[in-house]
Design a protein around this motif. Structure first.
Motif, PDB file in Angstrom:
ATOM      1  N   LEU A   1       0.823  -1.207   0.000  1.00 33.06           N
ATOM      2  CA  LEU A   1       0.000   0.000   0.000  1.00 33.06           C
ATOM      3  C   LEU A   1       0.855   1.255   0.000  1.00 33.06           C
ATOM      4  CD1 LEU A   1      -2.882  -0.884   2.488  1.00 33.06           C
ATOM      5  CD2 LEU A   1      -2.926  -0.925  -0.004  1.00 33.06           C
ATOM      6  N   PHE A   2       1.844   1.296   0.875  1.00 30.24           N
ATOM      7  CA  PHE A   2       2.663   2.504   0.969  1.00 30.24           C
ATOM      8  C   PHE A   2       3.516   2.689  -0.284  1.00 30.24           C
ATOM      9  CE2 PHE A   2       1.778   1.860   5.512  1.00 30.24           C
ATOM     10  CZ  PHE A   2       1.347   3.132   5.840  1.00 30.24           C
ATOM     11  N   PHE A   3       3.991   1.596  -0.861  1.00 32.06           N
ATOM     12  CA  PHE A   3       4.780   1.713  -2.091  1.00 32.06           C
ATOM     13  C   PHE A   3       3.910   2.182  -3.254  1.00 32.06           C
ATOM     14  CE2 PHE A   3       6.277  -0.236  -6.066  1.00 32.06           C
ATOM     15  CZ  PHE A   3       7.518   0.384  -6.169  1.00 32.06           C
ATOM     16  N   VAL A   4       2.753   1.569  -3.429  1.00 29.51           N
ATOM     17  CA  VAL A   4       1.858   1.957  -4.526  1.00 29.51           C
ATOM     18  C   VAL A   4       1.347   3.369  -4.322  1.00 29.51           C
ATOM     19  CG1 VAL A   4      -0.330   1.407  -5.665  1.00 29.51           C
ATOM     20  CG2 VAL A   4       1.222  -0.430  -4.995  1.00 29.51           C
ATOM     21  N   ASN A   5       1.084   3.756  -3.077  1.00 27.95           N
ATOM     22  CA  ASN A   5       0.637   5.121  -2.804  1.00 27.95           C
ATOM     23  C   ASN A   5       1.695   6.130  -3.240  1.00 27.95           C
ATOM     24  OD1 ASN A   5      -1.142   7.158  -1.379  1.00 27.95           O
ATOM     25  ND2 ASN A   5       0.730   7.390  -0.199  1.00 27.95           N
ATOM     26  N   PHE A   6       2.956   5.823  -2.969  1.00 27.10           N
ATOM     27  CA  PHE A   6       4.031   6.718  -3.401  1.00 27.10           C
ATOM     28  C   PHE A   6       4.076   6.832  -4.921  1.00 27.10           C
ATOM     29  CE2 PHE A   6       8.435   6.843  -4.984  1.00 27.10           C
ATOM     30  CZ  PHE A   6       8.792   8.123  -4.579  1.00 27.10           C
ATOM     31  N   VAL A   7       3.965   5.716  -5.618  1.00 23.59           N
ATOM     32  CA  VAL A   7       4.034   5.725  -7.083  1.00 23.59           C
ATOM     33  C   VAL A   7       2.871   6.524  -7.671  1.00 23.59           C
ATOM     34  CG1 VAL A   7       3.939   4.282  -9.146  1.00 23.59           C
ATOM     35  CG2 VAL A   7       5.293   3.542  -7.180  1.00 23.59           C
ATOM     36  N   ILE A   8       1.656   6.272  -7.180  1.00 26.05           N
ATOM     37  CA  ILE A   8       0.489   6.984  -7.710  1.00 26.05           C
ATOM     38  C   ILE A   8       0.585   8.472  -7.426  1.00 26.05           C
ATOM     39  CG2 ILE A   8      -2.014   7.220  -7.560  1.00 26.05           C
ATOM     40  CD1 ILE A   8      -2.186   4.266  -6.954  1.00 26.05           C
TER      41      ILE A   8
END
Length: 266
Positions: free
Chosen positions: A246-253
């Motif tokens: 979640l935190f990784f994908v949130n950063f990318v988005i």
């Protein structure tokens, strides 16, 4: 243990992690394809939707209030130090809508509902119900996994709207009552700098996060090891893995959004 043994173990661990990621990615593709194939498991979807919503709605609402309050209080103290108190409303509301609400929603869905989904599928797996379904020609992915992932996605999207409203109202209350801000300045700064894509990116994040929460929980539930103890282990693993994703994908988005959509007035 020699250096060579250490290298071999590290290599085996890396290969195992890569294999797990590939299997998870393949399951994700199967789930996406199964969402558009008939027959649709409407009854199972409704049951799972009600279950996920019932266990997640109250914690999400309770967590949203302190989240919005903390963000508003922190930003309020910072904006006051630099003489930009009039922008506190826009900064706090955008932080809640774009970042806090999707994360809070996903964490609650994963922790409350994802763990239960993982435990349910894990129990079915060790009782060999999944193998029995495959022998009978019934796809466990389309019958069990797809409705659960769809339920987590829809609940995450709906809860994100509720968390956004509760978080913004909590931030407004604490800014006006605790910090002595003016209601007009709070609302004026928000309307001046906020834009519709800010709301859409929060909803998109929530849907993606809900998909990841349901997918990881289902994947770990279908692959327990070691009997009942293994089910408990995969439940813990599913929550931890989901949080990391979640935190990784949130950063990318967030990076992509800030690159594509210019700030209002820029």
């Amino acid at each position: 243990m020699t250096v060579a043994d250490t290298k071999v173990r590290l290599l085996a661990t890396g290969q195992g992690a890569l294999r797990e990621f590939g299997t998870l990615f393949a399951l994700g593709l199967d789930v996406l394809a199964g969402m558009f194939r008939r027959p649709f498991q409407v009854r199972e979807f409704i049951q799972q939707f009600w279950f996920v919503a019932s266990v997640a709605i109250v914690p999400a609402a309770l967590i949203a209030i302190p989240f919005g309050a903390v963000i508003t209080l922190q930003l309020g103290s910072l904006t006051a130090q630099i003489g930009a108190s009039s922008f506190n409303g826009a900064a706090s509301v955008l932080a809640v809508i774009q970042q806090a609400s999707p994360i809070v929603t996903a964490l609650v869905v994963s922790g409350a509902a994802g763990s239960a989904i993982c435990a349910d599928l894990g129990a079915r797996t060790i009782r060999e119900e999944i193998d029995a379904m495959e022998v009978l020609g019934v796809s466990p992915i389309r019958r069990l996994v797809v409705p659960r992932v769809q339920a987590t996605m829809l609940v995450a999207a709906l809860l994100n709207g509720m968390v956004s409203v509760v978080g913004v109202c909590g931030g407004y209350f604490f800014n006006v009552i605790v910090q002595g801000g003016t209601p007009g300045a709070f609302l004026a700064s928000f309307s001046a700098l906020a834009q519709l894509p800010d709301l859409w990116v929060g909803e998109i994040k929530a849907v993606i996060f809900g998909f990841l929460a349901g997918l990881v929980a289902s994947y770990r539930g279908l692959n327990p090891r070691g009997g009942p103890k293994g089910v408990g282990d995969v439940v813990n693993q599913s929550v931890v893995i989901t949080f990391l994703l979640l935190f990784f994908v949130n950063f990318v988005i967030s990076v992509i959004y800030l690159r594509i959509v210019p700030p209002k007035g820029a």
